[in-house]
Structure formats: structure tokens, C-alpha cells
Scaffold this active site. Sequence first.
Site, PDB file in Angstrom:
ATOM      1  N   GLY A  12      -9.006 -24.839 -14.266  1.00  0.00           N
ATOM      2  CA  GLY A  12      -9.124 -24.920 -12.804  1.00  0.00           C
ATOM      3  C   GLY A  12      -9.862 -23.736 -12.201  1.00  0.00           C
ATOM      4  N   TYR A 137       5.473 -28.622  -2.050  1.00  0.00           N
ATOM      5  CA  TYR A 137       4.812 -27.583  -2.844  1.00  0.00           C
ATOM      6  C   TYR A 137       5.559 -26.259  -2.695  1.00  0.00           C
ATOM      7  CZ  TYR A 137       0.820 -24.412  -3.977  1.00  0.00           C
ATOM      8  OH  TYR A 137       0.000 -23.432  -4.485  1.00  0.00           O
ATOM      9  N   ASP A 279      -4.249 -28.763  12.307  1.00  0.00           N
ATOM     10  CA  ASP A 279      -4.553 -27.339  12.090  1.00  0.00           C
ATOM     11  C   ASP A 279      -3.707 -26.745  10.968  1.00  0.00           C
ATOM     12  OD1 ASP A 279      -6.582 -26.579  13.763  1.00  0.00           O
ATOM     13  OD2 ASP A 279      -5.270 -25.894  15.391  1.00  0.00           O
TER      14      ASP A 279
END
Length: 323
Positions: A12, A137, A279
Site C-alpha cells: 500500500g 474504523y 465536510d
Amino acid sequence: MSKTVLVTGGTGLVGKAIETVIARENPTDEKWIFVGSKEANLTDLQSTRAMFERYCPTHVIHLAAMVGGLFHNMNNNLDFLRKNIQINDNVLALSHEFKVRKVVSCLSTCIFPDKTPYPIDETMIHNGPPHESNFGYSHAKRLIDIMNRAYHQQHGDMFTSVIPCNVFGPHDNFTPGVSHVIPGMIHRLHEIIYLKDPEKPQEEKVFPVYGTGKPLRQFIFSIDLAKLFIWVLRNYESVDPIILSVDEAAEVTIAHVAKSLANAFKFKGKLEFDTSKADGQYKKTASNDKLRKLLPEFQFTDFDSAIEDSVQWYIDNYEKARK
Ligand code: NAP
Ligand code: GDP
């Protein structure tokens, strides 16, 4: 005693940057192994065990994770939570089983409490709920810190973690809807300039920036983060996490990022803010005081020149880039 360093998530953005820095250094007393999901599915315990049996690492840099920008998180909180919990539990359990001497895992400044005093520091991770956009997450990542402390308390393992701010650079994930802001904007600007309406004069083209452009972020170039990760692996001996971020003064607005990218592409059209798009968190300003005290001489790459390098990498590697 020589080291075998296994880097999960080695294919990654961050993993490739560490590979680049290590290739330049060419250390003689360390063997580095970079693995991606083709090598082992780390959500699966047997697959993870087979990988540990293959390499018998003495050290692990644990980067592998389900990763994505604001919009990917908003739509997939459950997957972010479950996959990351599974990956982290498997990697830490096998690291313990194989008596790995040190594990450095990766948290993020976006997992801190939403309502918090600023600047954020390493002691504040668990002080309140994260921003609702990425709670899956965030909770999975926070549990790494809890597991590190539990492994240390019960078994004396040296499992620690670092907390990077937003990262960007070569080998990023440019996939629309999945990507973070910088690779997302690079993908869209490239498309607007080179692929959509090639006959239209550039001065008449519009680059839509998602959101108001007002949120603030600290961005670290992946090569700088890689150097700091390697330093942590070799020199940092504490279970407590450490923030790896540029200075507070280097924080920029999303509008600033858009302008810097437009300059790097020499885009002559107009920037417009699409305020129908979210946002996300307004800011997550983090203090790098702990890092600065331990490593005062570290020089971060200038933001605009790192942006230019990242844009150039995308143009040069368009065919193979993740998009
Ligand atoms: P990335 O470019 O999306 O790379 C993710 C890596 O994880 C890839 O190597 C991928 O392998 C691997 N992976 C994902 N699922 C896997 C699975 N089930 N089994 C095995 N490997 C798997 O992410 P990144 O930006 O480099 O992120 C690296 C770390 O930094 C992550 O822990 C992330 O949370 C953290 N972080 C990132 C940022 C940021 O702005 N990007 C900021 C703060 C912290 P394949 O590609 O081979 O499938
Ligand atoms: P975050 O830092 O964890 O919130 O994640 P991102 O890297 O996805 O940044 C999100 C911020 O950038 C939000 O303020 C978005 O509105 C803004 N943004 C502007 N354009 C884009 C884009 O193309 N992709 C993404 N992911 N965010 C964008």
C-alpha cells in the site's frame, strides 16, 4: 542478533514508501519482507499463521487495514470495524505466538474524540466518542492500543503503535469514492484536464472541490512517514503510542490543498466548492511535541514539492495506479 522485519500492508501507500526508503539504505543486518493481501488474507487466522510460519519474523510493522477516505468510511462503518478488528487480532495473536520482539502498528489522528481540546496528544485517544463519519474504523484502531497494553501487561510483549496524520504520496489509492482527499483530487483533476472534453479550452473547465474547503488537516508525505516508522522500529521502546505528524503550523485547509494540486497540474480553469458534499471532521490538529523532543533534527518535506512529486508519480504511473 539479525532482524527479520515483516511489513503487513507492504503493497500500500505507506508500505511502498517504507520499501523505497529501505531499498535506498540497503541495511545489512536486517531482512525486510513486504506482504500484501495476495500473500495472506489477514482476516483469516489460518492464512495469517501460514504467513508467520513462512517468514518467522523477529519484528513486525503492521500496516494492513481496510483504509479509505471520508466517503468510503461513511458508507461502510460496519466493514471497517469488523475487518480491522479481525486483521489486528490475528496479526497481534500470531506475533505473540511467534515471540516477535517488537510490533509497531498504525493508528491515525482521525480516531481521536470528536469533541476534544486542541492540540490532540497521545494521552487523549480514548477520551470520548470519535467523529460519527468513521466510528467503525476509529473503534477498531483504538482497540489496537488496548490490545498492546493487555499483551504487555499479561505477557511483557513490546507491541506499540504510531499515530500518523493524513498521508499522501506515490502508490496511493486513487479509486473514486474510496480514496482520501489528495489522491481523490489528483484523480479528478487528471480526468478533467486530460480525459473529459479534450477539445474544451482549459480556462472554461471547472474543478469541483467536495465540501466547503474549510476543514483543516495536517498532511505528511509518505516518504517522511516511512523514515519515521523505521526510526520507531529501531529506537522507540514504549507501549505508549507516538504521533507522527508535521507541525501544528503546517496545518492547511482543504481549499489550500486544492489550489496546490491545481498549481502542480498547471490547471488554468476554475475551482468550485460542492457544498452538497460532506465536510467530515472540521479539524483534528495534533501535537508532535513528543516526536520533536525525541528527534528534534527531523526535516519534513515541503508540502508543495511533495504534492508535485505525487502528481508527477500519478502521471508517470497512470496505467498501474490503483484507480
Ligand atoms: P493502503 O494503501 O490502502 O494499503 C492497505 C494495505 O493493507 C495494502 O497493502 C493491502 O493489501 C493491505 N490489506 C488490506 N486488507 C488486507 C487483508 N485482508 N489481508 C492482508 N492485507 C490486507 O493503505 P495505507 O494508506 O498505506 O495505510 C497503511 C496504514 O496506515 C493503515 O493501517 C492505515 O489505517 C494507516 N493510516 C493511513 C493514513 C492515510 O492517510 N492513508 C493516515 C493515518 C493512518 P493489497 O493492496 O495487496 O490488497
Ligand atoms: P479525513 O481526513 O479522514 O476526513 O479524510 P479525507 O482524506 O477523505 O478528507 C476529507 C476532507 O476532504 C473532507 O473535508 C472532504 O469534504 C474533503 N474533500 C474534498 N474533495 C475530496 C475528494 O475528492 N475525496 C475525499 N475523500 N475528500 C474530499
